[in-house]
Design a protein around this motif. Structure first.
Motif, PDB file in Angstrom:
ATOM      1  N   ILE A 150       0.863  -1.184   0.000  1.00  0.00           N
ATOM      2  CA  ILE A 150       0.000   0.000   0.000  1.00  0.00           C
ATOM      3  C   ILE A 150       0.897   1.231   0.000  1.00  0.00           C
ATOM      4  CG2 ILE A 150      -1.779   1.265   1.284  1.00  0.00           C
ATOM      5  CD1 ILE A 150      -2.687  -1.462   2.393  1.00  0.00           C
ATOM      6  N   PRO A 151       0.801   2.083  -1.010  1.00  0.00           N
ATOM      7  CA  PRO A 151       1.772   3.164  -1.198  1.00  0.00           C
ATOM      8  C   PRO A 151       1.525   4.372  -0.286  1.00  0.00           C
ATOM      9  CG  PRO A 151       0.138   3.253  -2.931  1.00  0.00           C
ATOM     10  CD  PRO A 151      -0.201   2.035  -2.093  1.00  0.00           C
ATOM     11  N   LEU A 152       1.672   4.157   1.010  1.00  0.00           N
ATOM     12  CA  LEU A 152       1.506   5.219   1.996  1.00  0.00           C
ATOM     13  C   LEU A 152       2.818   5.415   2.751  1.00  0.00           C
ATOM     14  CD1 LEU A 152      -2.003   4.357   3.471  1.00  0.00           C
ATOM     15  CD2 LEU A 152      -1.459   6.098   1.778  1.00  0.00           C
ATOM     16  N   VAL A 153       3.105   6.664   3.105  1.00  0.00           N
ATOM     17  CA  VAL A 153       4.370   6.989   3.766  1.00  0.00           C
ATOM     18  C   VAL A 153       4.096   7.922   4.948  1.00  0.00           C
ATOM     19  CG1 VAL A 153       6.658   8.029   3.480  1.00  0.00           C
ATOM     20  CG2 VAL A 153       5.618   6.768   1.589  1.00  0.00           C
ATOM     21  N   LEU A 182      10.181   1.674  21.953  1.00  0.00           N
ATOM     22  CA  LEU A 182       9.390   2.895  21.862  1.00  0.00           C
ATOM     23  C   LEU A 182       8.887   3.106  20.438  1.00  0.00           C
ATOM     24  CD1 LEU A 182      11.567   5.297  24.020  1.00  0.00           C
ATOM     25  CD2 LEU A 182       9.162   4.778  24.452  1.00  0.00           C
ATOM     26  N   ASN A 183       7.726   3.712  20.329  1.00  0.00           N
ATOM     27  CA  ASN A 183       7.180   4.016  19.005  1.00  0.00           C
ATOM     28  C   ASN A 183       6.291   5.246  19.098  1.00  0.00           C
ATOM     29  OD1 ASN A 183       5.325   1.815  20.366  1.00  0.00           O
ATOM     30  ND2 ASN A 183       4.002   2.956  18.969  1.00  0.00           N
ATOM     31  N   ASP A 184       6.069   5.873  17.942  1.00  0.00           N
ATOM     32  CA  ASP A 184       5.116   6.974  17.860  1.00  0.00           C
ATOM     33  C   ASP A 184       3.708   6.387  17.875  1.00  0.00           C
ATOM     34  OD1 ASP A 184       7.293   8.615  17.582  1.00  0.00           O
ATOM     35  OD2 ASP A 184       7.005   9.000  15.438  1.00  0.00           O
ATOM     36  N   GLU A 185       2.828   6.980  18.660  1.00  0.00           N
ATOM     37  CA  GLU A 185       1.460   6.468  18.685  1.00  0.00           C
ATOM     38  C   GLU A 185       0.690   6.849  17.428  1.00  0.00           C
ATOM     39  OE1 GLU A 185      -1.891   4.454  20.175  1.00  0.00           O
ATOM     40  OE2 GLU A 185       0.180   4.467  20.901  1.00  0.00           O
ATOM     41  N   LEU A 186       0.622   8.154  17.129  1.00  0.00           N
ATOM     42  CA  LEU A 186      -0.164   8.618  15.990  1.00  0.00           C
ATOM     43  C   LEU A 186       0.723   9.336  14.984  1.00  0.00           C
ATOM     44  CD1 LEU A 186      -3.392   9.975  17.735  1.00  0.00           C
ATOM     45  CD2 LEU A 186      -3.112   7.827  16.481  1.00  0.00           C
ATOM     46  N   VAL A 187       0.583   8.969  13.729  1.00  0.00           N
ATOM     47  CA  VAL A 187       1.389   9.560  12.666  1.00  0.00           C
ATOM     48  C   VAL A 187       0.474   9.989  11.517  1.00  0.00           C
ATOM     49  CG1 VAL A 187       3.413   8.188  13.246  1.00  0.00           C
ATOM     50  CG2 VAL A 187       1.788   7.311  11.548  1.00  0.00           C
ATOM     51  N   PHE A 188       1.018  10.819  10.642  1.00  0.00           N
ATOM     52  CA  PHE A 188       0.316  11.245   9.433  1.00  0.00           C
ATOM     53  C   PHE A 188       0.839  10.457   8.244  1.00  0.00           C
ATOM     54  CE2 PHE A 188       0.092  14.932  12.224  1.00  0.00           C
ATOM     55  CZ  PHE A 188      -1.245  15.294  12.137  1.00  0.00           C
ATOM     56  N   LEU A 189      -0.074   9.889   7.476  1.00  0.00           N
ATOM     57  CA  LEU A 189       0.287   9.138   6.283  1.00  0.00           C
ATOM     58  C   LEU A 189      -0.170   9.898   5.043  1.00  0.00           C
ATOM     59  CD1 LEU A 189      -0.808   5.514   7.313  1.00  0.00           C
ATOM     60  CD2 LEU A 189       1.373   6.670   7.724  1.00  0.00           C
ATOM     61  N   ALA A 190       0.690   9.947   4.050  1.00  0.00           N
ATOM     62  CA  ALA A 190       0.369  10.548   2.759  1.00  0.00           C
ATOM     63  C   ALA A 190       0.660   9.534   1.662  1.00  0.00           C
ATOM     64  CB  ALA A 190       1.187  11.821   2.526  1.00  0.00           C
ATOM     65  N   ALA A 191       0.024   9.703   0.529  1.00  0.00           N
ATOM     66  CA  ALA A 191       0.322   8.850  -0.617  1.00  0.00           C
ATOM     67  C   ALA A 191       1.762   9.085  -1.058  1.00  0.00           C
ATOM     68  CB  ALA A 191      -0.645   9.149  -1.758  1.00  0.00           C
ATOM     69  N   ARG A 192       2.444   8.023  -1.420  1.00  0.00           N
ATOM     70  CA  ARG A 192       3.862   8.130  -1.771  1.00  0.00           C
ATOM     71  C   ARG A 192       4.101   9.145  -2.891  1.00  0.00           C
ATOM     72  NH1 ARG A 192       5.120   2.862  -2.312  1.00  0.00           N
ATOM     73  NH2 ARG A 192       5.776   2.760  -0.142  1.00  0.00           N
ATOM     74  N   ASP A 193       3.179   9.259  -3.820  1.00  0.00           N
ATOM     75  CA  ASP A 193       3.349  10.189  -4.942  1.00  0.00           C
ATOM     76  C   ASP A 193       3.306  11.653  -4.515  1.00  0.00           C
ATOM     77  OD1 ASP A 193       3.540   8.049  -6.634  1.00  0.00           O
ATOM     78  OD2 ASP A 193       1.474   8.183  -7.376  1.00  0.00           O
ATOM     79  N   HIS A 194       2.882  11.933  -3.276  1.00  0.00           N
ATOM     80  CA  HIS A 194       2.696  13.323  -2.853  1.00  0.00           C
ATOM     81  C   HIS A 194       3.643  13.764  -1.743  1.00  0.00           C
ATOM     82  CE1 HIS A 194      -0.802  13.904  -5.363  1.00  0.00           C
ATOM     83  NE2 HIS A 194      -1.327  12.779  -4.904  1.00  0.00           N
TER      84      HIS A 194
END
Length: 324
Positions: free
Chosen positions: A100-103, A211-223
């Motif tokens: 799935i192309p999300l980053v 440790l990890n980040d709880e909430l992150v922002f994902l965008a489409a790889r092309d953007h």
């Protein structure tokens, strides 16, 4: 040496040009953000960036959308139906492995919130042997639970797991389970205590889980190189600072617009969430991300190694693509 310095300066100027404040004649760029859940204290920095004018100053018209399905946000962004999704670092490796192309382009909450909450006579992790534990997700939560129990010599075969379908609080309060895995320390834990339950919380990062980040922002790889991504993260950083300086004022504005937030639970959650906000939302802690992905790989949540740059970036570290 001078040529290298000039090249770096040129790249910096290009990136700065992408995040500068909008000119008066520029139409704001609409950005749709699909939240992970209904609007709550976790989203306080987003509200602050709106109320403080940071999004507008950076030329953005941001729309926050609560999903009907909590798991829908990444799918909607991948399908091009939204610009950003608020999701979980714990899901990144699995999304990447599935193609799935999300980053990840930013972080909202940079500490874990996931918690194992027990009631009754459970006072230590070892007391969970032979007990019933309610879960709502598989995959990463299973790996986290197994790791936590292993630190006290308890195996997954020593407990009984039941799927409670996100009804974590209800399952614990009805005494149908002895503990629940996957509750949030800034929400369910507070609510249970406010309702008078005596509970014990065990935090994964204190029991063998990286440790990890709880909430992150994902965008489409092309953007990920689009100027609006950097503009969004710059505005969010400003909004977070506004929130830290004027948290009561921002909460009052949020309650005026969203009366459902005016509860003892949400007020307490608001206070508890403030120190957990990412002060530099775009910044990527590569070491931590690699360590957590290795943890998922070691526990079979993902089946092969995943390169960091395929699922997480700092948008300010990327040189924008130029059009011919």
């Amino acid at each position: 040496m001078m040529k290298a310095i000039l090249l770096r300066l040129a790249c910096l100027l290009i990136m700065m040009g992408g995040i500068g404040h909008a000119h008066a004649t520029d139409a704001p760029r609409r950005v749709s953000v699909i939240l992970d859940w209904f609007l709550n204290a976790d989203h306080a920095a987003l509200l602050a960036a709106q109320y403080g004018g940071a999004f507008a100053r950076h030329g953005l018209d941001v729309h926050l959308i609560a999903p009907a399905d909590p798991g829908a946000a990444p799918r909607l962004v991948a399908a091009g139906q939204a610009d950003l999704a608020v999701s979980y670092q714990t899901q990144l490796g699995m999304l990447s492995e599935q193609g799935i192309p999300l980053v990840r382009v930013g972080t909202l909450i940079d500490t874990p919130l996931n918690t194992l909450i027990a009631a009754g006579n459970v006072r230590s992790l070892a007391d969970l042997k032979g007990k019933v534990i309610g879960v709502s997700l598989s995959g990463a939560d299973d790996a986290v639970l197994a790791t936590m129990l292993s630190t006290v010599g308890v195996g997954m075969g020593d407990i009984h797991q039941v799927n409670v379908n996100f009804q974590l609080e209800q399952a614990l309060m009805s005494h149908s389970v002895d503990a629940v895995m996957g509750a949030v320390r800034t929400y369910e834990l507070i609510d249970l205590k406010q309702k008078g339950m005596t509970v014990t919380a065990f935090f994964p990062e204190e029991h063998g889980v990286p440790l990890n980040d709880e909430l992150v922002f994902l965008a489409a790889r092309d953007h990920i190189r689009d100027p609006w991504v950097r503009a969004f993260m710059a505005a969010l950083e400003e909004g977070t600072n506004t929130l830290l300086n004027h948290s009561d004022e921002i909460l009052s504005k949020a309650i005026a617009d969203h009366p459902e937030l005016d509860t003892p639970l949400n007020r307490a959650a608001w206070r508890e969430t403030l120190p957990r906000l990412a002060k530099q939302p775009a910044l990527l802690n590569a070491r931590r991300y690699r360590a957590f992905t290795a943890f998922l790989r070691a526990h079979g949540v993902i089946s092969h190694d995943v390169a960091l740059e395929t699922y997480a970036v700092d948008p300010f570290a990327l040189v924008p693509e130029t059009t011919p």
